[in-house]
Design a protein around this motif. Structure first.
Motif, mmCIF file in Angstrom:
data_model
loop_
_atom_site.group_PDB
_atom_site.id
_atom_site.type_symbol
_atom_site.label_atom_id
_atom_site.label_comp_id
_atom_site.label_asym_id
_atom_site.label_seq_id
_atom_site.Cartn_x
_atom_site.Cartn_y
_atom_site.Cartn_z
ATOM 1 N N ASP A 105 0.826 -1.219 0.000
ATOM 2 C CA ASP A 105 0.000 0.000 0.000
ATOM 3 C C ASP A 105 0.851 1.256 0.000
ATOM 4 O OD1 ASP A 105 -2.559 -0.960 -0.289
ATOM 5 O OD2 ASP A 105 -3.000 -1.025 1.843
ATOM 6 N N SER A 106 1.988 1.221 0.692
ATOM 7 C CA SER A 106 2.882 2.381 0.695
ATOM 8 C C SER A 106 3.445 2.636 -0.699
ATOM 9 C CB SER A 106 4.016 2.181 1.709
ATOM 10 O OG SER A 106 3.500 2.129 3.022
ATOM 11 N N ILE A 107 3.803 1.569 -1.405
ATOM 12 C CA ILE A 107 4.285 1.718 -2.776
ATOM 13 C C ILE A 107 3.153 2.274 -3.654
ATOM 14 C CG2 ILE A 107 5.056 0.458 -4.838
ATOM 15 C CD1 ILE A 107 6.657 -1.386 -2.870
ATOM 16 N N GLY A 108 1.940 1.784 -3.457
ATOM 17 C CA GLY A 108 0.792 2.303 -4.207
ATOM 18 C C GLY A 108 0.581 3.787 -3.983
ATOM 19 N N LEU A 109 0.753 4.232 -2.751
ATOM 20 C CA LEU A 109 0.619 5.661 -2.442
ATOM 21 C C LEU A 109 1.716 6.483 -3.109
ATOM 22 C CD1 LEU A 109 -0.351 5.259 1.294
ATOM 23 C CD2 LEU A 109 -1.727 6.495 -0.404
ATOM 24 N N THR A 110 2.936 6.004 -3.016
ATOM 25 C CA THR A 110 4.071 6.718 -3.619
ATOM 26 C C THR A 110 3.913 6.827 -5.133
ATOM 27 O OG1 THR A 110 5.584 6.036 -1.861
ATOM 28 C CG2 THR A 110 6.581 6.632 -3.960
ATOM 29 N N VAL A 111 3.618 5.706 -5.767
ATOM 30 C CA VAL A 111 3.485 5.677 -7.219
ATOM 31 C C VAL A 111 2.320 6.565 -7.666
ATOM 32 C CG1 VAL A 111 2.926 4.165 -9.189
ATOM 33 C CG2 VAL A 111 4.607 3.433 -7.470
ATOM 34 N N SER A 112 1.195 6.463 -6.970
ATOM 35 C CA SER A 112 0.022 7.256 -7.344
ATOM 36 C C SER A 112 0.277 8.746 -7.171
ATOM 37 C CB SER A 112 -1.190 6.822 -6.521
ATOM 38 O OG SER A 112 -1.505 5.468 -6.810
ATOM 39 N N ASN A 166 2.540 9.781 -10.078
ATOM 40 C CA ASN A 166 1.823 9.780 -11.344
ATOM 41 C C ASN A 166 0.623 10.720 -11.340
ATOM 42 O OD1 ASN A 166 3.481 7.956 -12.752
ATOM 43 N ND2 ASN A 166 2.437 6.193 -11.863
ATOM 44 N N GLY A 167 0.388 11.406 -10.227
ATOM 45 C CA GLY A 167 -0.696 12.381 -10.164
ATOM 46 C C GLY A 167 -2.077 11.787 -10.331
ATOM 47 N N CYS A 168 -2.303 10.600 -9.787
ATOM 48 C CA CYS A 168 -3.595 9.936 -9.927
ATOM 49 C C CYS A 168 -4.443 10.154 -8.674
ATOM 50 C CB CYS A 168 -3.420 8.450 -10.193
ATOM 51 S SG CYS A 168 -5.011 7.624 -10.435
ATOM 52 N N ASN A 169 -5.344 11.101 -8.753
ATOM 53 C CA ASN A 169 -6.193 11.411 -7.603
ATOM 54 C C ASN A 169 -7.134 10.274 -7.252
ATOM 55 O OD1 ASN A 169 -5.070 13.960 -7.202
ATOM 56 N ND2 ASN A 169 -6.378 14.834 -8.777
ATOM 57 N N TYR A 170 -7.650 9.556 -8.251
ATOM 58 C CA TYR A 170 -8.538 8.422 -7.960
ATOM 59 C C TYR A 170 -7.784 7.391 -7.115
ATOM 60 C CZ TYR A 170 -11.958 4.693 -8.436
ATOM 61 O OH TYR A 170 -12.876 3.702 -8.154
ATOM 62 N N LEU A 201 5.015 -4.135 -8.870
ATOM 63 C CA LEU A 201 4.013 -3.304 -8.196
ATOM 64 C C LEU A 201 3.987 -1.894 -8.790
ATOM 65 C CD1 LEU A 201 4.602 -4.507 -4.541
ATOM 66 C CD2 LEU A 201 2.415 -4.661 -5.775
ATOM 67 N N VAL A 202 5.164 -1.345 -9.048
ATOM 68 C CA VAL A 202 5.247 -0.016 -9.673
ATOM 69 C C VAL A 202 4.511 -0.041 -11.016
ATOM 70 C CG1 VAL A 202 6.812 1.643 -10.772
ATOM 71 C CG2 VAL A 202 7.345 0.746 -8.498
ATOM 72 N N ALA A 203 4.743 -1.076 -11.810
ATOM 73 C CA ALA A 203 4.101 -1.178 -13.123
ATOM 74 C C ALA A 203 2.587 -1.341 -12.985
ATOM 75 C CB ALA A 203 4.702 -2.349 -13.909
ATOM 76 N N MET A 204 2.154 -2.199 -12.062
ATOM 77 C CA MET A 204 0.717 -2.422 -11.882
ATOM 78 C C MET A 204 0.014 -1.150 -11.414
ATOM 79 S SD MET A 204 -1.361 -4.959 -9.340
ATOM 80 C CE MET A 204 -0.924 -3.969 -7.914
ATOM 81 N N TYR A 205 0.600 -0.475 -10.418
ATOM 82 C CA TYR A 205 -0.023 0.759 -9.938
ATOM 83 C C TYR A 205 0.015 1.841 -11.009
ATOM 84 C CZ TYR A 205 -0.085 -1.297 -5.251
ATOM 85 O OH TYR A 205 -0.318 -2.099 -4.168
ATOM 86 N N SER A 206 1.077 1.887 -11.794
ATOM 87 C CA SER A 206 1.144 2.867 -12.887
ATOM 88 C C SER A 206 0.062 2.596 -13.924
ATOM 89 C CB SER A 206 2.527 2.860 -13.542
ATOM 90 O OG SER A 206 3.494 3.378 -12.651
ATOM 91 N N LEU A 207 -0.219 1.323 -14.201
ATOM 92 C CA LEU A 207 -1.279 0.979 -15.145
ATOM 93 C C LEU A 207 -2.609 1.574 -14.692
ATOM 94 C CD1 LEU A 207 -2.585 -0.557 -17.527
ATOM 95 C CD2 LEU A 207 -2.655 -2.565 -16.048
ATOM 96 N N THR A 208 -2.983 1.354 -13.431
ATOM 97 C CA THR A 208 -4.268 1.903 -12.969
ATOM 98 C C THR A 208 -4.204 3.424 -12.866
ATOM 99 O OG1 THR A 208 -3.693 1.428 -10.655
ATOM 100 C CG2 THR A 208 -5.056 -0.197 -11.816
ATOM 101 N N ASN A 209 -3.048 3.967 -12.512
ATOM 102 C CA ASN A 209 -2.905 5.428 -12.495
ATOM 103 C C ASN A 209 -3.175 6.005 -13.869
ATOM 104 O OD1 ASN A 209 0.047 5.595 -10.288
ATOM 105 N ND2 ASN A 209 -2.083 5.218 -9.781
ATOM 106 N N PHE A 210 -2.549 5.439 -14.879
ATOM 107 C CA PHE A 210 -2.704 5.955 -16.239
ATOM 108 C C PHE A 210 -4.146 5.764 -16.711
ATOM 109 C CE2 PHE A 210 2.052 4.994 -17.173
ATOM 110 C CZ PHE A 210 2.427 6.026 -16.332
ATOM 111 N N PHE A 211 -4.722 4.600 -16.426
ATOM 112 C CA PHE A 211 -6.119 4.346 -16.782
ATOM 113 C C PHE A 211 -7.027 5.411 -16.163
ATOM 114 C CE2 PHE A 211 -10.260 2.712 -15.733
ATOM 115 C CZ PHE A 211 -10.707 2.224 -16.948
#
Length: 181
Positions: A64-71, A74-78, A152-162
Motif C-alpha cells: 500500500d505504501s508503494i501504491g501511495l508513492t506511485v500514485s 503519477n498524479g492519480c487522484n482516484y 508493483l510499480v508497473a501495476m499501480y502505474s497501469l491503474t494510475n494511467f487508466f
C-alpha cells in the motif's frame, strides 16, 4: 467529470463479468474504476490476474505504501483516494504513515527502502543507479523482492494511467492535494 461512464451491471461484457463480480463480492461494492475498466475484458482480466498475483508480494503495508508513492508521483487522484483508504483500513497505517508514503518515505527503515526504490524506478524510468539497487538490497530485499517492487510499480502505474485518462467518478473519501500535506 468522467470521460467514460462506469458500466451498469447489464452492460458488462460476459468475459469481464466473473472477474468484476468477484471484486464486488470481496469489496462489498463495485468501484467505478473497475466498472469502467471492465469494458475491455482483455485489459481488465489481465490487470486482475496481475493484481491477484501481486497481492502475495511483500507485506500489505509495503504494497500500500508503494501504491501511495506511485500514485502521488503519477498524479492519480482516484488511486490516491483508494490507496489512502486501504492503507488506513486494511494495512492499518496511521495518517502520518500515509502522508510519509505519499512523500516517498516510511518510518520503518526496510519499508522506507522499498518505497524509495519504487520512487527511483518511476523517476528514472527504471534506469536506477547501482547505489539505488544496493540500498534496497542492503535493507534486506532479495532480487526476487526487487522484481516484485518493480512489478508493483508497473501495476499501480497501469491503474494510475487508466484513471488519469478516463477519470472515473471517485467512490472513496477525497484526500488533500499533495502540496497541502
Amino acid at each position: 467529470m468522467p470521460r467514460a461512464e462506469a458500466l451498469k451491471p447489464e452492460q458488462v461484457p460476459p468475459d469481464s463479468k466473473p472477474t468484476l463480480d468477484a471484486f464486488t463480492r470481496n469489496i462489498g461494492f463495485t468501484p467505478n474504476m473497475m466498472a469502467t475498466f471492465a469494458l475491455s475484458p482483455i485489459a481488465f482480466n489481465s490487470w486482475a490476474a496481475l493484481f491477484g498475483s501481486l497481492s502475495k508480494a511483500l507485506d500489505v503495508k509495503t504494497r500500500d505504501s508503494i501504491g501511495l508513492t506511485v500514485s502521488e508521483l503519477n498524479g492519480c487522484n482516484y488511486c490516491l483516494t483508494v490507496h489512502s483508504f486501504t492503507a488506513q483500513h486494511m494495512a492499518r497505517l496511521s495518517a502520518d504513515e500515509i502522508i510519509l508514503a505519499r512523500k516517498g518515505h516510511a518510518s520503518d527503515p526496510k519499508r522506507d527502502a522499498a518505497i524509495q526504490f519504487a520512487h527511483k524506478v518511476i523517476e528514472t524510468r527504471g534506469k536506477v543507479s547501482d547505489a539505488d539497487l544496493k540500498a534496497v538490497r542492503d535493507a534486506g530485499y532479495t532480487d526476487a523482492n526487487v522484481m516484485e517492487i518493480i512489478a508493483l510499480v508497473a501495476m499501480y502505474s497501469l491503474t494510475n494511467f487508466f484513471n488519469n485518462v478516463f477519470d472515473p467518478e471517485r467512490d472513496f473519501p477525497p484526500v488533500a492535494p499533495a502540496g497541502s500535506i
